[in-house]
Enzyme design. Structure first.
Site, short mmCIF file in Angstrom:
data_model
loop_
_atom_site.label_atom_id
_atom_site.label_comp_id
_atom_site.label_asym_id
_atom_site.label_seq_id
_atom_site.Cartn_x
_atom_site.Cartn_y
_atom_site.Cartn_z
N THR A 110 -8.46 6.65 -1.88
CA THR A 110 -9.80 6.08 -1.99
C THR A 110 -10.86 7.15 -1.70
OG1 THR A 110 -9.44 5.25 0.26
CG2 THR A 110 -9.29 3.66 -1.54
N LYS A 113 0.98 14.49 0.87
CA LYS A 113 -0.39 14.77 0.42
C LYS A 113 -0.60 16.26 0.14
CE LYS A 113 -2.28 10.82 3.04
NZ LYS A 113 -2.96 9.94 2.07
N LYS A 118 -14.77 8.17 -3.42
CA LYS A 118 -16.03 8.49 -2.74
C LYS A 118 -16.56 9.83 -3.24
CE LYS A 118 -13.98 6.09 1.08
NZ LYS A 118 -13.07 6.24 2.24
N HIS A 138 0.80 -1.23 0.00
CA HIS A 138 0.00 0.00 0.00
C HIS A 138 0.82 1.27 0.00
CE1 HIS A 138 -3.96 -1.91 0.83
NE2 HIS A 138 -3.19 -2.84 1.38
N LYS A 189 -8.19 13.86 4.69
CA LYS A 189 -7.32 12.69 4.66
C LYS A 189 -6.30 12.88 5.75
CE LYS A 189 -6.36 13.82 0.31
NZ LYS A 189 -6.21 12.77 -0.69
N ARG A 190 -5.47 11.84 6.05
CA ARG A 190 -4.41 12.03 7.02
C ARG A 190 -3.53 13.22 6.61
NH1 ARG A 190 -3.81 8.12 11.11
NH2 ARG A 190 -2.00 9.38 11.65
C1 26W Z 1 4.11 0.85 9.92
C2 26W Z 1 2.77 1.36 10.10
C3 26W Z 1 2.08 1.71 8.86
C4 26W Z 1 0.75 1.93 8.90
C5 26W Z 1 0.09 2.25 7.76
C6 26W Z 1 2.74 1.80 7.65
C7 26W Z 1 2.08 2.11 6.51
C8 26W Z 1 0.75 2.35 6.54
C9 26W Z 1 0.07 2.67 5.23
C10 26W Z 1 0.89 3.60 4.40
C11 26W Z 1 -1.25 3.22 5.44
C12 26W Z 1 -2.17 3.48 4.33
O1 26W Z 1 -3.27 3.74 4.69
N1 26W Z 1 -1.85 3.46 3.01
C13 26W Z 1 -2.86 3.87 2.02
O2 26W Z 1 -3.55 2.71 1.57
C14 26W Z 1 -4.66 3.08 0.79
C15 26W Z 1 -5.41 1.82 0.46
O3 26W Z 1 -4.70 1.05 -0.46
C16 26W Z 1 -4.23 3.86 -0.43
O4 26W Z 1 -5.38 4.28 -1.12
C17 26W Z 1 -3.39 5.07 -0.04
O5 26W Z 1 -2.88 5.72 -1.18
C18 26W Z 1 -2.26 4.63 0.87
O6 26W Z 1 -1.54 5.76 1.37
#
Ligand code: 26W
Length: 835
Positions: free
Chosen positions: A675, A573, A679, A376, A567-568
């Site tokens: 995502t 971003k 929406k 991701h 978003k976060r």
């Molecule tokens: C190590 C902890 C941790 C936690 C979350 C590392 C990495 C993450 C991810 C980056 C979190 C995340 O939400 N990624 C997002 O995933 C979405 C679903 O596929 C994508 O639409 C987003 O672009 C992506 O940033």
């Protein structure tokens, strides 16, 4: 075989035979009254709103449970293949509305409640969001569960029942404050605890080698400190199809041993403290969406989930097949939601070898055919690595297995590229050095039968950069699965006005076949249809404006352009780019440059990781600019900015229905998919965006004319990096110069001079990874096209309709059908009917 004292060994005939519950409003409201009055013991004088909510939830849960059992019976009878979606995060949001919608009792129940003098919306508002996730990855897992149930696929989610979910965000003095989210405090009517299925998870200790009677060498894990995993099941209903799948969340509990050992040794308090330590494992969700490296408790969470879930699956397997695993790989698939549950790879090996006596080759064959990995993110700081020393202390047996996997893998690399030592070093699962690290993504790629990214561009970039060596070795493992979102929650439920218009126009088939929205396209040229579409957007904007006024104290006028970025908060971003534009508009107002002005209300929302200082500073800038604009009468009727506190799933349900313009402005090549963008599109917002993540596919579907594009491409970002000179860009751009000068001069920080200096520095830094200055001019011009288009209501509304009409691809039903076609290969299984 142990007998479980919590389980009566023989079936008890008739114990659960009950007549089917009525699905009419009267039956539901009668049950609701019984729960309120008898189960919860309240009366007409004692109307705590939360009890009203709980009573309604329990009445609906009964209907779900009937269908739940009949779904599980159908799966058992067919004995078909199943997929387990392993995820540290499930960002479910609220359940009540979704349950009513999917059970097809929403309208009738709402009416029956109104006859009692109760308003459904107010009852639904009592429910805490289940915030068991950070953002995109966790919400994707929730949308996937909805689609799997709707498509009647035998898919089960496995996750953690965090006592505290994502923190609640307060804004005080323009700064983020984090408050604990004790979402379970008043009980959770949607979960069913199943203590009879509790499992044991080991930590620490050491491996002991021994020979069995036949002289075969085996390993057992001894001297460990153990924790119990107690499952809590949550029903996941499909859309009006009788299917109810399961989300099983694990809670950590102490073993009973402490009673015997420490207690008898006289250290009662230490024993109780140890009990506490065990339960800490599932206490809190890590609120970091990019890096969480080296935290031992986090590794404990990950292993706890992997081990409990796999033991659960293997227990069910042996109950039917005994020790015969020959069919196991054909009947089971484990989809890893990012690397977070990757301990499942060595844990599956361990369970098959040490507990079930398979050979290495048998176990490895099963593992590499059952595990699949979804990536991701490309951000290097988000790639998980674990220090070998810590890992070995906590999970000694797993480290041995990982070393063996790596040794065999490096041999494979050496055979393919003889003498290429550098490649062996690059591809090694264990990164050598002073403090060796386990690269979890490499482990997942080596063991997985499938590796996918979440949008076309993202999947391409994975093959080209992050996993390039692995792509050369295993080209057929790599594939793309563009993300999607569930149209049940994100259109049918959250935007009832628009959903009703769509259904009146093209029927209701779109709810489970979203491509049918294409039939709306011809209506974009119909002025009467456009007028209805516009009126609905206006009403939704009023709802959103009410929320903004309640939560921010700022009044949005519904005639203005509603421009939203939620978003976060993360530098990539580029919420900062958005703010630079807002400040530029403010500057124009102050200069009197307001001819042909389009009134605009900008909404920004999102949480910053508690330790991410720059993200917190960006929030502070947003709130400070919002305040200055709010307090300056010159901006009246022209410009507003609000920062919405505590952005979460239930807030997005209001926001996406009432948005005109969706901001998707990440530096190209950095956002894996996005995502929220989907929406917004479904709800008729237009997108201003870069060629990043799924934006590219959104633009392809909507048509370039119906999308506001700006900015460098991912390739340009990389090729221009080495010669990037933001100071030259700023000097050549009078608007950008003025904007940065306003910030530097303290116009938004009169009482805290200099606090925004790091932000100004970041923009003019030649090593700025996000290249904000590079895209400024192009962004401002795109925003001017937005403003101009918005002034022509007909063409805006037309584009809005065409966006919704083209959003079919972004249903998570399509995504799940892709996963199922290429990776899982599960049959569709209708549930047994409720008689
Ligand atoms: C190590 C902890 C941790 C936690 C979350 C590392 C990495 C993450 C991810 C980056 C979190 C995340 O939400 N990624 C997002 O995933 C979405 C679903 O596929 C994508 O639409 C987003 O672009 C992506 O940033």
């Amino acid at each position: 075989m142990h007998t479980n004292p919590l389980i009566i060994s023989k079936p008890v005939a008739g114990i659960a035979d009950l007549p089917a519950l009525g699905m009419d409003a009267t039956s539901i409201v009668n049950d609701f009254r019984r729960y309120f009055s008898h189960t919860l013991g309240r009366d007409k004088m004692c109307l705590a709103a939360y009890h009203v909510y709980t009573s309604l939830a329990l009445s609906l849960r009964d209907r779900l449970v009937e269908r739940w059992k009949n779904t599980q019976y159908a799966y058992e009878e067919l004995n078909c293949k199943r997929t387990y979606y392993l995820s540290l995060e499930f960002l479910m949001g609220r359940t009540l509305g979704n349950a009513m919608l999917n059970l097809d009792v929403d309208t009738a129940t709402s009416e029956a409640l109104r006859n009692l003098g109760l308003v459904l919306e107010e009852i639904a508002d009592q429910e805490n969001d289940a915030g068991l996730g950070n953002g995109g990855l966790g919400r994707l897992a929730a949308c996937f569960l909805d689609s799997c149930a709707t498509l009647q696929l035998p898919v089960m989610g496995y996750g953690i029942r965090y006592e505290y979910g994502m923190f609640r965000q307060k804004i005080e003095n323009c700064a983020q404050l984090e408050e604990p989210d004790h979402w379970l405090r008043d009980g959770n009517p949607w979960e069913i605890e199943r203590p009879e299925h509790t499992l044991r998870v080991q930590f620490g200790g050491r491996s002991e080698y021994f020979h069995d009677g036949d002289g075969r060498l085996h390993v057992r894990w001894v001297d460990s400190s153990d924790v119990m995993a107690v499952p809590y099941d949550i029903p996941i209903p499909g859309y009006r199809n009788g299917t109810v799948n399961t989300l099983r969340l694990w809670k950590a509990a102490a073993t009973d041993e402490f009673n015997l050992n420490e207690f008898n040794a006289g250290s009662y308090t230490e024993a109780v403290a140890a009990k506490n330590a065990a339960e800490h494992i599932t206490m809190v969700l890590y609120p970091n969406d990019s890096s969480e490296n080296g935290k031992e408790l986090r590794l404990r969470q990950q292993y706890f989930l992997a081990s409990a879930s796999l033991q659960d699956v293997l227990r069910n397997w042996t109950a039917v097949h005994g020790g015969n695993f020959s069919q196991f790989a054909d009947k089971n698939c484990f989809q890893l939601n990012d690397t977070h549950p990757t301990c499942a790879v060595p844990e599956l090996m361990r369970l098959l070898m040490d507990e079930h006596r398979l050979t290495w080759d048998q176990a490895w064959n099963i593992t590499r055919h059952t595990v699949a990995y979804t990536n991701h993110t490309l951000l290097p700081e988000a790639l998980e690595r674990w220090p070998v020393r810590m890992f070995g202390r906590l999970l000694p047996r797993l480290l041995e297995i990982i070393r063996e996997i790596n040794a065999r893998f490096i041999t494979e690399v050496a055979l393919r590229w003889p003498g290429d030592i550098d490649r062996q070093r690059r591809m090694s699962i264990i990164e050598e050095g002073d403090d060796p690290q386990i690269r979890m993504a490499y482990l997942a790629v080596v063991a997985g039968c499938s590796v996918n990214g979440v949008a076309e561009l993202h999947s391409q970039l994975l093959q080209k950069h992050l996993f390039h060596d692995f792509f050369e070795l295993f080209p057929t493992k790599f594939n793309n699965k563009t993300n999607g979102v569930t149209p049940r929650r994100w259109l049918a439920w959250s935007n009832p006005r628009l959903a009703a218009l769509i259904t009146r126009t093209i029927g209701d088939g779109w709810i489970t076949a979203l491509d049918q929205l294409q039939r709306l396209a011809p209506h974009a040229d119909n002025p009467a249809f456009r007028a209805e579409w516009h009126a609905i957007k206006l009403a939704n904007k009023e709802d959103l404006a009410k929320m903004v006024e309640r939560d921010c104290g700022i009044r949005f006028a519904s005639g203005a352009l509603f421009d939203v970025q939620v978003k976060r908060i993360h530098e990539y971003k580029r919420q900062l780019l958005n703010l630079l534009h807002v400040i530029h508009l403010y500057d124009r107002i102050k200069r009197g440059d307001t001819a042909n002005w389009t009134p605009r209300c900008v909404l920004i929302g999102g949480k910053a990781a508690p330790g991410y200082q720059m993200a917190k500073r960006i929030i502070k800038l947003a709130c400070s600019v919002a305040r200055v604009i709010h307090e300056d009468p010159a901006t009246d009727g022209l410009l507003k900015l609000a920062f919405l506190p505590d952005y979460r799933v239930s807030a997005m349900e209001v926001i996406c229905a009432g948005t005109d313009l969706s901001e998707q402005i990440s530096t190209a090549g950095k956002e894996a998919s996005g995502t929220g963008n989907m929406k917004f599109m479904m709800n008729g917002a237009l997108t201003i965006g870069t060629l990043d993540g799924a934006n590219i596919e959104i633009r392809e579907e909507a048509g370039a004319d119906n999308f506001f594009l700006f900015g460098l491409t991912a390739e340009e970002v990389e090729s221009q990096r080495s010669s990037y000179d933001p100071d030259a860009i700023i000097a050549a751009d009078e608007d950008l110069t003025r904007v940065l000068r306003l910030i530097s001069a303290g116009h938004f920080s009169l009482f805290e001079p200099g606090i925004f200096e790091p932000i100004v520095q970041a923009v003019s830094n030649p090593y700025d990874p996000w290249m904000t200055a590079a895209d400024f001019r192009s962004y401002i011009e795109a925003q001017q096209r937005v403003a101009q288009t918005y002034r022509d209501r007909d063409s805006w509304t037309r584009m809005s309709i065409l966006n919704t009409a083209a959003s079919g691809k972004f249903s998570s039903d399509r995504t799940i059908l892709d996963y199922n076609r290429d990776i899982w290969r599960l049959p569709q299984v209708p549930a047994w009917p409720v008689k």
